[in-house]
Design a protein around this motif. Sequence first.
Motif, PDB file in Angstrom:
ATOM      1  N   PHE A 181       0.805  -1.225   0.000  1.00 21.80           N
ATOM      2  CA  PHE A 181       0.000   0.000   0.000  1.00 21.80           C
ATOM      3  C   PHE A 181       0.839   1.276   0.000  1.00 21.80           C
ATOM      4  O   PHE A 181       0.287   2.368   0.108  1.00 21.80           O
ATOM      5  N   GLY A 182       2.156   1.158  -0.108  1.00 23.81           N
ATOM      6  CA  GLY A 182       3.019   2.324  -0.180  1.00 23.81           C
ATOM      7  C   GLY A 182       3.354   2.683  -1.617  1.00 23.81           C
ATOM      8  O   GLY A 182       3.014   1.948  -2.555  1.00 23.81           O
ATOM      9  N   ASP A 183       4.028   3.813  -1.809  1.00 24.19           N
ATOM     10  CA  ASP A 183       4.485   4.158  -3.158  1.00 24.19           C
ATOM     11  C   ASP A 183       5.672   3.274  -3.522  1.00 24.19           C
ATOM     12  O   ASP A 183       6.141   2.467  -2.703  1.00 24.19           O
ATOM     13  N   THR A 184       6.162   3.396  -4.742  1.00 21.80           N
ATOM     14  CA  THR A 184       7.201   2.484  -5.219  1.00 21.80           C
ATOM     15  C   THR A 184       8.482   2.554  -4.403  1.00 21.80           C
ATOM     16  O   THR A 184       9.026   1.500  -4.022  1.00 21.80           O
ATOM     17  N   PRO A 185       9.034   3.741  -4.084  1.00 23.51           N
ATOM     18  CA  PRO A 185      10.239   3.774  -3.249  1.00 23.51           C
ATOM     19  C   PRO A 185      10.032   3.131  -1.884  1.00 23.51           C
ATOM     20  O   PRO A 185      10.916   2.444  -1.365  1.00 23.51           O
ATOM     21  N   THR A 186       8.858   3.318  -1.293  1.00 22.38           N
ATOM     22  CA  THR A 186       8.561   2.706   0.007  1.00 22.38           C
ATOM     23  C   THR A 186       8.566   1.184  -0.107  1.00 22.38           C
ATOM     24  O   THR A 186       9.139   0.486   0.733  1.00 22.38           O
ATOM     25  N   ALA A 187       7.925   0.665  -1.150  1.00 26.71           N
ATOM     26  CA  ALA A 187       7.884  -0.785  -1.355  1.00 26.71           C
ATOM     27  C   ALA A 187       9.291  -1.348  -1.540  1.00 26.71           C
ATOM     28  O   ALA A 187       9.643  -2.386  -0.972  1.00 26.71           O
ATOM     29  N   LYS A 188      10.108  -0.653  -2.312  1.00 25.17           N
ATOM     30  CA  LYS A 188      11.467  -1.136  -2.566  1.00 25.17           C
ATOM     31  C   LYS A 188      12.327  -1.096  -1.300  1.00 25.17           C
ATOM     32  O   LYS A 188      13.138  -2.004  -1.069  1.00 25.17           O
ATOM     33  N   LEU A 189      12.153  -0.069  -0.476  1.00 25.32           N
ATOM     34  CA  LEU A 189      12.927   0.023   0.760  1.00 25.32           C
ATOM     35  C   LEU A 189      12.612  -1.121   1.698  1.00 25.32           C
ATOM     36  O   LEU A 189      13.510  -1.726   2.294  1.00 25.32           O
ATOM     37  N   MET A 190      11.323  -1.439   1.856  1.00 25.39           N
ATOM     38  CA  MET A 190      10.970  -2.537   2.748  1.00 25.39           C
ATOM     39  C   MET A 190      11.427  -3.874   2.182  1.00 25.39           C
ATOM     40  O   MET A 190      11.930  -4.737   2.914  1.00 25.39           O
ATOM     41  N   ALA A 191      11.289  -4.073   0.887  1.00 24.67           N
ATOM     42  CA  ALA A 191      11.754  -5.324   0.277  1.00 24.67           C
ATOM     43  C   ALA A 191      13.254  -5.474   0.460  1.00 24.67           C
ATOM     44  O   ALA A 191      13.752  -6.578   0.747  1.00 24.67           O
ATOM     45  N   LYS A 192      13.996  -4.387   0.318  1.00 28.07           N
ATOM     46  CA  LYS A 192      15.450  -4.432   0.510  1.00 28.07           C
ATOM     47  C   LYS A 192      15.797  -4.778   1.952  1.00 28.07           C
ATOM     48  O   LYS A 192      16.714  -5.573   2.213  1.00 28.07           O
ATOM     49  N   HIS A 193      15.072  -4.188   2.895  1.00 26.39           N
ATOM     50  CA  HIS A 193      15.320  -4.490   4.309  1.00 26.39           C
ATOM     51  C   HIS A 193      15.084  -5.970   4.593  1.00 26.39           C
ATOM     52  O   HIS A 193      15.913  -6.630   5.243  1.00 26.39           O
ATOM     53  N   LEU A 194      13.958  -6.504   4.131  1.00 25.42           N
ATOM     54  CA  LEU A 194      13.639  -7.900   4.409  1.00 25.42           C
ATOM     55  C   LEU A 194      14.637  -8.841   3.743  1.00 25.42           C
ATOM     56  O   LEU A 194      15.017  -9.868   4.311  1.00 25.42           O
ATOM     57  N   ASP A 195      15.060  -8.501   2.540  1.00 22.52           N
ATOM     58  CA  ASP A 195      16.059  -9.327   1.857  1.00 22.52           C
ATOM     59  C   ASP A 195      17.367  -9.347   2.651  1.00 22.52           C
ATOM     60  O   ASP A 195      17.968 -10.413   2.842  1.00 22.52           O
ATOM     61  N   ARG A 196      17.785  -8.182   3.124  1.00 23.01           N
ATOM     62  CA  ARG A 196      19.024  -8.104   3.892  1.00 23.01           C
ATOM     63  C   ARG A 196      18.913  -8.903   5.202  1.00 23.01           C
ATOM     64  O   ARG A 196      19.827  -9.633   5.565  1.00 23.01           O
ATOM     65  N   PHE A 197      17.775  -8.785   5.867  1.00 23.56           N
ATOM     66  CA  PHE A 197      17.598  -9.493   7.128  1.00 23.56           C
ATOM     67  C   PHE A 197      17.562 -10.999   6.941  1.00 23.56           C
ATOM     68  O   PHE A 197      18.076 -11.758   7.761  1.00 23.56           O
ATOM     69  N   HIS A 198      16.965 -11.454   5.837  1.00 25.44           N
ATOM     70  CA  HIS A 198      16.788 -12.887   5.626  1.00 25.44           C
ATOM     71  C   HIS A 198      17.998 -13.570   4.990  1.00 25.44           C
ATOM     72  O   HIS A 198      17.964 -14.784   4.745  1.00 25.44           O
ATOM     73  N   GLN A 199      19.055 -12.810   4.719  1.00 27.93           N
ATOM     74  CA  GLN A 199      20.259 -13.415   4.153  1.00 27.93           C
ATOM     75  C   GLN A 199      20.781 -14.559   5.013  1.00 27.93           C
ATOM     76  O   GLN A 199      21.343 -15.534   4.501  1.00 27.93           O
ATOM     77  N   LYS A 200      20.591 -14.451   6.315  1.00 23.39           N
ATOM     78  CA  LYS A 200      21.127 -15.464   7.241  1.00 23.39           C
ATOM     79  C   LYS A 200      20.198 -16.669   7.411  1.00 23.39           C
ATOM     80  O   LYS A 200      20.562 -17.640   8.084  1.00 23.39           O
ATOM     81  N   VAL A 201      19.005 -16.622   6.813  1.00 21.05           N
ATOM     82  CA  VAL A 201      18.053 -17.722   6.972  1.00 21.05           C
ATOM     83  C   VAL A 201      18.326 -18.765   5.890  1.00 21.05           C
ATOM     84  O   VAL A 201      17.703 -18.797   4.833  1.00 21.05           O
ATOM     85  N   THR A 202      19.304 -19.613   6.151  1.00 19.10           N
ATOM     86  CA  THR A 202      19.698 -20.678   5.234  1.00 19.10           C
ATOM     87  C   THR A 202      19.925 -21.961   6.016  1.00 19.10           C
ATOM     88  O   THR A 202      20.186 -21.938   7.220  1.00 19.10           O
ATOM     89  N   GLY A 203      19.837 -23.073   5.323  1.00 19.74           N
ATOM     90  CA  GLY A 203      20.081 -24.357   5.967  1.00 19.74           C
ATOM     91  C   GLY A 203      20.243 -25.455   4.935  1.00 19.74           C
ATOM     92  O   GLY A 203      19.778 -25.325   3.795  1.00 19.74           O
ATOM     93  N   ASP A 204      20.879 -26.530   5.334  1.00 20.91           N
ATOM     94  CA  ASP A 204      21.151 -27.638   4.407  1.00 20.91           C
ATOM     95  C   ASP A 204      20.043 -28.677   4.371  1.00 20.91           C
ATOM     96  O   ASP A 204      20.040 -29.541   3.489  1.00 20.91           O
ATOM     97  N   VAL A 205      19.116 -28.631   5.342  1.00 24.40           N
ATOM     98  CA  VAL A 205      18.114 -29.688   5.461  1.00 24.40           C
ATOM     99  C   VAL A 205      16.725 -29.082   5.608  1.00 24.40           C
ATOM    100  O   VAL A 205      16.459 -28.361   6.579  1.00 24.40           O
ATOM    101  N   ILE A 206      15.840 -29.389   4.676  1.00 25.56           N
ATOM    102  CA  ILE A 206      14.447 -28.990   4.813  1.00 25.56           C
ATOM    103  C   ILE A 206      13.703 -29.982   5.696  1.00 25.56           C
ATOM    104  O   ILE A 206      12.930 -29.589   6.570  1.00 25.56           O
ATOM    105  N   ASP A 207      13.973 -31.271   5.494  1.00 19.70           N
ATOM    106  CA  ASP A 207      13.239 -32.310   6.221  1.00 19.70           C
ATOM    107  C   ASP A 207      14.193 -33.472   6.471  1.00 19.70           C
ATOM    108  O   ASP A 207      14.693 -34.080   5.518  1.00 19.70           O
ATOM    109  N   VAL A 208      14.450 -33.768   7.739  1.00 20.64           N
ATOM    110  CA  VAL A 208      15.390 -34.852   8.052  1.00 20.64           C
ATOM    111  C   VAL A 208      14.893 -36.191   7.545  1.00 20.64           C
ATOM    112  O   VAL A 208      15.686 -37.108   7.300  1.00 20.64           O
TER     113      VAL A 208
END
Length: 384
Positions: free
Chosen positions: A139-166
Amino acid sequence: MKRANHARDLGGLIMAQGGPDRAADTAVITKDQVLGTERRWRRFGEPVPAGSSVKADGSPDYGLFGPGSVAWEVLLHPATTVFLNTAQVLMQTRGYKGTAAGLRDRDPVSRKGRAGTATFFDFFERISRNLGMHAPMWFGDTPTAKLMAKHLDRFHQKVTGDVIDVGRPELGGYSATSPRETMWAALTELHPALWMYESFAFRDGRLPHRLTPEQRDQFVAEAGAYLRLVGAVEDEIPTTMAELRALYAKYEALFAPSKTFDISPETGQLNYRTGLITMFKNMNLSQRHAFIPVFVEVMLLELPVLGAMPRKARWSMGIGPGLSGLSVIARRAAMPLMWLLQQPSIERKFLRLMWGPDGTNLIESARALHRQALAERAAGERTP
C-alpha cells in the motif's frame, strides 16, 4: 481440534523479522507494551502512502497495485485484514516446507524456545510484525515498497540451511532469499488473501462468494508485481490461475505432508512442541495480554480459516479427511462470528495490533483511493 494441532500452530512463527521492541525480555509486560509503537514495524522512516508521491513523468505513484486493482480489492477488505495472518501462519509453518524449515531453524523465537526462554509475548511480537511490515510493500508508493523489500532481503540473508526435512533428504536445503523461497513466501501471503476474501468477505449486498474466473486471473497477474519485487524468476511468475495451479504441481514435493519436517536437524527436538512447552513454562499473569490475541489469531480462528482453504492446502498441512471435513463445517457455522469480527470497531483493534499505526494509515489511505477509483469506474459505465 486436537491439542496437538493447536500446539503446532502456536509454535509456528512468521519468518524472522527482528525489531527494536524487545519488551518481551522483561519478566512482566503491560498492555501498552503489547500494543507497541511505530518502532515495532518501522524500519526506514514513515512509509509514504501510494498516491502521495509522483513518478518521474509527473503521474501519481500508486506503488505495486494501485486503486481499482483486484489486488487492492482483495487485500483491503476487512475479511483479509482480519483473517490473513491466521491463514498465512498456517501456510508458511505447515504448508510450504521451504519456509517452515527456515522458521524451524533460524527464527529467533524458535531459538529461544529451544533455549528455554521464549514467551507468548515473543510469539505475539513476531506475528504482529508480519502483516504490518508487508503493508508498505502493498500500500506504499514504489520507493517505500522497494525500501521494505530491501530491508527484508538483507535481514533474511542469514536464513539458510542444508536440510528442509530430516526424513526426506532428497528435498535438499533452503535459502530464504533464493528466488524459489521468495516466490513461495510471496505466494503463500497473497493466495491465502484471496481465499479469505472469497470465503468471508460480505460485499455487494451478498454473502461471501468467489470472484469471476477473469477477476481471479487478474489477481494472479497483478500479484506478479510483488513477486518481481522480492526476486522471483520471471519465467516462473504465473499470470493466470491455471499457471498458478501448474506451479503448485511443479513444487508439490515441497508441499507434501510430512511427520518429520518439524524435527530440528541440529538438536533432534520437535520445534513446535518445544516452543509451546517453553512459552507455557514462562507464563505469568501479565503474559495474558499477549496470550489473548495469540489465542484469537492462532487458535480460535484456525478451524474456520482451514475450512476456507482448498482441500489440497489442508492436505499439505497433514490434515486428514475427518478434520478437513470438520473445518468446512466450522467455516459455515462460524460465518456470524466472521462477520462480527469484520465490523469497523473490531477491525480497528485488529489493525492496531497486527498492522500497527503505519500499516493502519496506509490501509486507510489506500481504501479512500480505491473507493474513488471504483466510483469513477461505475460512473463511466453508466454514462452512455
